[in-house]
Design a protein around this motif. Structure first.
Motif, PDB file in Angstrom:
ATOM      1  N   SER A 352     -17.715 -89.557 -37.817  1.00  0.00           N
ATOM      2  CA  SER A 352     -18.939 -90.243 -37.262  1.00  0.00           C
ATOM      3  C   SER A 352     -19.972 -89.223 -36.523  1.00  0.00           C
ATOM      4  CB  SER A 352     -18.458 -91.215 -36.226  1.00  0.00           C
ATOM      5  OG  SER A 352     -18.031 -90.751 -35.337  1.00  0.00           O
ATOM      6  N   MET A 353     -19.593 -87.944 -36.650  1.00  0.00           N
ATOM      7  CA  MET A 353     -20.729 -87.061 -36.064  1.00  0.00           C
ATOM      8  C   MET A 353     -21.993 -87.031 -36.920  1.00  0.00           C
ATOM      9  SD  MET A 353     -19.948 -83.200 -34.753  1.00  0.00           S
ATOM     10  CE  MET A 353     -21.310 -82.129 -34.242  1.00  0.00           C
ATOM     11  N   LEU A 354     -22.835 -88.123 -37.174  1.00  0.00           N
ATOM     12  CA  LEU A 354     -24.136 -87.997 -37.807  1.00  0.00           C
ATOM     13  C   LEU A 354     -25.210 -88.123 -36.896  1.00  0.00           C
ATOM     14  CD1 LEU A 354     -22.698 -91.276 -40.040  1.00  0.00           C
ATOM     15  CD2 LEU A 354     -22.863 -88.532 -40.820  1.00  0.00           C
ATOM     16  N   GLY A 355     -26.238 -87.775 -37.451  1.00  0.00           N
ATOM     17  CA  GLY A 355     -27.651 -87.747 -36.542  1.00  0.00           C
ATOM     18  C   GLY A 355     -28.698 -88.073 -37.751  1.00  0.00           C
ATOM     19  N   ALA A 356     -29.756 -88.939 -37.192  1.00  0.00           N
ATOM     20  CA  ALA A 356     -30.758 -89.140 -38.098  1.00  0.00           C
ATOM     21  C   ALA A 356     -31.837 -88.094 -38.304  1.00  0.00           C
ATOM     22  CB  ALA A 356     -31.684 -90.436 -37.371  1.00  0.00           C
ATOM     23  N   VAL A 357     -32.355 -87.839 -39.543  1.00  0.00           N
ATOM     24  CA  VAL A 357     -33.265 -86.761 -39.757  1.00  0.00           C
ATOM     25  C   VAL A 357     -34.385 -87.667 -40.665  1.00  0.00           C
ATOM     26  CG1 VAL A 357     -33.817 -84.912 -41.297  1.00  0.00           C
ATOM     27  CG2 VAL A 357     -31.515 -85.081 -40.272  1.00  0.00           C
ATOM     28  N   ASN A 358     -35.543 -87.381 -39.822  1.00  0.00           N
ATOM     29  CA  ASN A 358     -36.861 -87.944 -40.668  1.00  0.00           C
ATOM     30  C   ASN A 358     -37.792 -86.817 -40.831  1.00  0.00           C
ATOM     31  OD1 ASN A 358     -35.848 -90.703 -39.768  1.00  0.00           O
ATOM     32  ND2 ASN A 358     -36.407 -90.003 -37.403  1.00  0.00           N
ATOM     33  N   VAL A 359     -38.285 -86.914 -42.227  1.00  0.00           N
ATOM     34  CA  VAL A 359     -39.147 -85.713 -42.673  1.00  0.00           C
ATOM     35  C   VAL A 359     -40.475 -86.667 -42.844  1.00  0.00           C
ATOM     36  CG1 VAL A 359     -40.116 -84.426 -44.285  1.00  0.00           C
ATOM     37  CG2 VAL A 359     -37.641 -84.327 -43.767  1.00  0.00           C
ATOM     38  N   MET A 360     -41.557 -86.411 -41.828  1.00  0.00           N
ATOM     39  CA  MET A 360     -42.742 -87.149 -41.768  1.00  0.00           C
ATOM     40  C   MET A 360     -43.934 -86.405 -42.399  1.00  0.00           C
ATOM     41  SD  MET A 360     -42.368 -88.101 -37.940  1.00  0.00           S
ATOM     42  CE  MET A 360     -41.018 -88.468 -37.604  1.00  0.00           C
ATOM     43  N   GLU A 361     -45.068 -86.842 -42.790  1.00  0.00           N
ATOM     44  CA  GLU A 361     -46.231 -86.324 -42.862  1.00  0.00           C
ATOM     45  C   GLU A 361     -46.734 -85.710 -41.726  1.00  0.00           C
ATOM     46  OE1 GLU A 361     -47.576 -85.599 -45.649  1.00  0.00           O
ATOM     47  OE2 GLU A 361     -46.512 -87.219 -46.784  1.00  0.00           O
ATOM     48  N   PRO A 362     -47.509 -84.324 -41.779  1.00  0.00           N
ATOM     49  CA  PRO A 362     -47.622 -83.560 -40.340  1.00  0.00           C
ATOM     50  C   PRO A 362     -48.606 -84.531 -39.408  1.00  0.00           C
ATOM     51  CG  PRO A 362     -48.183 -82.232 -42.563  1.00  0.00           C
ATOM     52  CD  PRO A 362     -47.585 -83.543 -42.919  1.00  0.00           C
ATOM     53  N   THR A 363     -49.310 -85.369 -39.824  1.00  0.00           N
ATOM     54  CA  THR A 363     -49.924 -86.328 -38.858  1.00  0.00           C
ATOM     55  C   THR A 363     -49.093 -87.292 -38.162  1.00  0.00           C
ATOM     56  OG1 THR A 363     -50.548 -87.764 -40.721  1.00  0.00           O
ATOM     57  CG2 THR A 363     -52.242 -86.159 -40.253  1.00  0.00           C
ATOM     58  N   ASP A 364     -48.213 -87.690 -38.909  1.00  0.00           N
ATOM     59  CA  ASP A 364     -47.108 -88.496 -38.242  1.00  0.00           C
ATOM     60  C   ASP A 364     -46.225 -87.881 -37.281  1.00  0.00           C
ATOM     61  OD1 ASP A 364     -48.358 -90.592 -39.718  1.00  0.00           O
ATOM     62  OD2 ASP A 364     -46.432 -90.648 -41.220  1.00  0.00           O
ATOM     63  N   PHE A 365     -46.033 -86.633 -37.553  1.00  0.00           N
ATOM     64  CA  PHE A 365     -45.282 -85.783 -36.762  1.00  0.00           C
ATOM     65  C   PHE A 365     -46.143 -85.462 -35.424  1.00  0.00           C
ATOM     66  CE2 PHE A 365     -44.031 -81.403 -35.113  1.00  0.00           C
ATOM     67  CZ  PHE A 365     -42.510 -81.788 -35.066  1.00  0.00           C
ATOM     68  N   GLU A 366     -47.393 -85.222 -35.557  1.00  0.00           N
ATOM     69  CA  GLU A 366     -48.114 -84.862 -34.228  1.00  0.00           C
ATOM     70  C   GLU A 366     -48.231 -86.304 -33.480  1.00  0.00           C
ATOM     71  OE1 GLU A 366     -52.060 -83.397 -35.755  1.00  0.00           O
ATOM     72  OE2 GLU A 366     -50.863 -81.816 -36.800  1.00  0.00           O
ATOM     73  N   ALA A 367     -48.262 -87.321 -34.370  1.00  0.00           N
ATOM     74  CA  ALA A 367     -48.480 -88.636 -33.278  1.00  0.00           C
ATOM     75  C   ALA A 367     -47.113 -88.648 -32.592  1.00  0.00           C
ATOM     76  CB  ALA A 367     -48.467 -89.815 -34.042  1.00  0.00           C
ATOM     77  N   TRP A 368     -45.835 -88.404 -33.276  1.00  0.00           N
ATOM     78  CA  TRP A 368     -44.516 -88.451 -32.638  1.00  0.00           C
ATOM     79  C   TRP A 368     -44.420 -87.379 -31.401  1.00  0.00           C
ATOM     80  CZ3 TRP A 368     -40.610 -84.654 -32.533  1.00  0.00           C
ATOM     81  CH2 TRP A 368     -39.459 -85.113 -31.789  1.00  0.00           C
ATOM     82  N   VAL A 369     -45.094 -86.333 -31.680  1.00  0.00           N
ATOM     83  CA  VAL A 369     -45.199 -85.299 -30.613  1.00  0.00           C
ATOM     84  C   VAL A 369     -45.904 -85.712 -29.444  1.00  0.00           C
ATOM     85  CG1 VAL A 369     -45.680 -82.799 -30.027  1.00  0.00           C
ATOM     86  CG2 VAL A 369     -44.547 -83.335 -31.920  1.00  0.00           C
ATOM     87  N   ALA A 370     -46.985 -86.303 -29.499  1.00  0.00           N
ATOM     88  CA  ALA A 370     -48.001 -86.942 -28.564  1.00  0.00           C
ATOM     89  C   ALA A 370     -47.209 -87.826 -27.819  1.00  0.00           C
ATOM     90  CB  ALA A 370     -49.228 -87.272 -29.332  1.00  0.00           C
ATOM     91  N   LYS A 371     -46.406 -88.753 -28.482  1.00  0.00           N
ATOM     92  CA  LYS A 371     -45.817 -89.744 -27.699  1.00  0.00           C
ATOM     93  C   LYS A 371     -44.471 -89.221 -27.016  1.00  0.00           C
ATOM     94  CE  LYS A 371     -42.804 -93.588 -29.208  1.00  0.00           C
ATOM     95  NZ  LYS A 371     -41.678 -93.136 -29.840  1.00  0.00           N
ATOM     96  N   GLU A 372     -43.909 -88.337 -27.614  1.00  0.00           N
ATOM     97  CA  GLU A 372     -42.780 -87.928 -26.854  1.00  0.00           C
ATOM     98  C   GLU A 372     -43.331 -87.037 -25.581  1.00  0.00           C
ATOM     99  OE1 GLU A 372     -39.140 -87.904 -27.178  1.00  0.00           O
ATOM    100  OE2 GLU A 372     -39.999 -89.611 -28.401  1.00  0.00           O
ATOM    101  N   THR A 373     -44.397 -86.384 -25.548  1.00  0.00           N
ATOM    102  CA  THR A 373     -44.746 -85.674 -24.358  1.00  0.00           C
ATOM    103  C   THR A 373     -45.714 -86.092 -23.490  1.00  0.00           C
ATOM    104  OG1 THR A 373     -46.509 -84.612 -26.069  1.00  0.00           O
ATOM    105  CG2 THR A 373     -44.736 -83.295 -25.688  1.00  0.00           C
ATOM    106  N   ALA A 374     -46.099 -87.433 -23.782  1.00  0.00           N
ATOM    107  CA  ALA A 374     -46.835 -88.287 -22.784  1.00  0.00           C
ATOM    108  C   ALA A 374     -45.708 -88.445 -21.400  1.00  0.00           C
ATOM    109  CB  ALA A 374     -47.161 -89.540 -23.220  1.00  0.00           C
ATOM    110  N   PRO A 375     -46.426 -88.510 -20.331  1.00  0.00           N
ATOM    111  CA  PRO A 375     -45.571 -88.766 -19.074  1.00  0.00           C
ATOM    112  C   PRO A 375     -44.611 -89.833 -19.124  1.00  0.00           C
ATOM    113  CG  PRO A 375     -48.085 -88.417 -18.510  1.00  0.00           C
ATOM    114  CD  PRO A 375     -47.846 -88.461 -20.098  1.00  0.00           C
TER     115      PRO A 375
END
Ligand code: CUA
Length: 477
Positions: A352-375
């Motif tokens: 059961s040692m599974l992890g999700a992998v999401n490959v996204m368009e670079p713009t979507d990735f930037e959006a995810w980074v912005a969300k994660e790094t917001a306070p």
């Protein structure tokens, strides 16, 4: 005169045994071999070099091949009839080439009436050469068989390649490095198809074409040793293996080539979850989110035992080893959702040692980074839920009551817990804190010891520990 070497050709084993015994009494005679027919005698005579070939047969057996034998390797042939004991002696010196040619012509014209056991490749209508024609004819016939078998090998190779190619052994391809792996894999499949065909076609062809025909009673042709063939079947596999080794080394060097703008992701494996840290971005995540088209330098390590990082769609794989860092380079080429699997048997929760992998368009990735790094506005139980996810706690502790490697957190808070030694404790704040920081101090009855890593003293902040306890408290029923 020195010692005479005798080669006996006989289909009558009793007769040749008696003859052999009688000849062995003679001091200046040595029997160098016994063959069942003239073809075998021809094959053996090349190495045995007999002075006399003694043929035990009716006259019809001694035909062109016998004269050829005499011409090439032996000075004399003596034929003894097994039925009436009559004997004929053929001396090489007594038969010149012209006579031999005439004799062959005469044999050919009378050949139609023969009803001896004949191999397919010695049929009378094929007799067209002069004395010594026997090997030429045989070579021509074996060339015919060889061409037929080669054509069959080619056809079966194509069919097997198509068949194996249509099975789709590999999942969707989602990385640039994987394209090289797939190319090599496809090449292997075609070589395997060829080797399979080579073996199976030659075996079945021999079984069918050279099977014993009705009425045939003699042995087949005895052969041993073929230097040319042995050299060929050593050189070709050696060349093939060396070719694949070179190709493999070249592609490995291509796959591990560094890109200057590679993004580093630190992957930490532990029983039984994955954690992904992006040191340049200051993000820690339970899911591996990647932008398409950029090389990722994956740095792997493990908190406990050896695990192995494997996303089948990326094709390549690397071990995560405690105490060291291993690396892997991946350039995702297809957006989509995949799973990282552990490819090393690492304990009871390995499957059961599974992890999700999401490959996204670079713009979507930037959006995810912005969300994660917001306070973060999370606190208390909400922060605890987030910590449980990123730290991989939920890989072993369910929040819905189902049993994984460790006890479920649902309804755990304030419950009476039975320990391995039979005592009961209450699952209060103090107990939970100790269970996180010193996981082997109090093992719950029915669960394995030494599975949970004792690392959280160093990796969790006081705020995160309290948040985890709050989260478990929120799961009380
Ligand atoms: Cu980790 Cu299997």
């Amino acid at each position: 005169m020195g010692q005479k070497h005798i080669l006996i050709v006989s289909q009558y084993s009793l007769f040749d045994q008696g003859l052999r015994a009688a000849l062995s009494q003679q001091p200046d005679i040595e029997v160098v071999g016994v063959c069942r027919d003239l073809e075998a005698a021809y094959a053996q005579a090349q190495s045995l070099r007999p002075d006399v070939v003694l043929v035990i047969s009716g006259p019809e057996i001694v035909r062109d091949s016998a004269f050829h034998l005499m011409e090439e390797v032996s000075s004399s042939i003596i034929r003894i009839s097994p039925t009436d004991g009559s004997m004929q002696v053929y001396h090489r010196e007594q038969v010149d080439q012209a006579t031999l040619d005439d004799l062959m012509a005469a044999i050919q014209t009378t050949a139609i009436g023969w009803k001896t056991e004949q191999r397919e490749d010695l049929e009378p209508e094929q007799v067209e050469s002069k004395a010594g024609g026997y090997p030429t004819r045989r070579r021509r016939t074996s060339m015919k068989h060889f061409i037929a078998a080669a054509v069959l090998v080619a056809i079966v190779t194509v069919l097997v390649s198509i068949g194996l190619g249509s099975i789709h052994l590999l999942p969707q391809l989602a990385s640039e490095e994987g394209a090289l792996v797939d190319g090599l894999f496809g090449l292997h499949i075609r070589v395997i198809a060829f080797l399979f065909s080579l073996i199976v076609v030659f075996t079945l062809y021999s079984v069918v074409v050279f099977r014993r025909k009705p009425g045939e009673t003699g042995d087949g042709l005895h052969t041993h040793g073929n230097t040319a063939l042995e050299i060929i079947w050593t050189i070709i596999p050696l060349g093939t293996v060396l070719y694949f080794a070179t190709l493999g080394a070249q592609q490995l060097s291509q796959i591990t080539t560094q890109s200057p703008e590679a993004m580093v992701v630190e992957v930490t494996a532990q029983q039984f979850s994955w954690r992904f840290d992006y040191p340049d971005l200051g993000i820690s995540s339970a899911e591996l989110n990647l932008p398409r088209g950029r090389q990722i330098l994956v740095k792997l390590t493990s908190n406990d035992v050896i695990h192995s990082f494997w996303v089948p769609e990326f094709r390549i794989k690397q071990d995560a080893v405690p105490g060291m860092t291993t690396t892997l380079r991946i350039t995702p080429s297809q957006t989509g959702q995949y799973k990282v699997r552990c490819a090393e048997l690492c304990g009871t929760g390995h499957y059961s040692m599974l992890g999700a992998v999401n490959v996204m368009e670079p713009t979507d990735f930037e959006a995810w980074v912005a969300k994660e790094t917001a306070p973060s506005e999370l606190a208390g139980a909400e922060l605890g839920a987030e910590v449980a996810k990123t730290q991989g706690c939920i890989g072993c502790h369910s929040t819905d009551g189902s049993q994984l490697v460790g006890p479920s957190w649902l309804g755990l808070y304030d419950k009476q817990v039975t320990l391995e030694d039979g005592t009961n404790v209450q699952a209060d704040d103090e107990y939970l804190r100790r269970a996180i920081l010193e996981p082997n101090a109090q093992i719950v009855k029915g669960f394995p010891a030494n599975v949970m890593p004792s690392i959280y003293q160093n990796t969790l902040s006081e705020e995160e520990i309290q948040a985890l306890i709050d989260y478990i408290k929120s799961l009380a029923e």
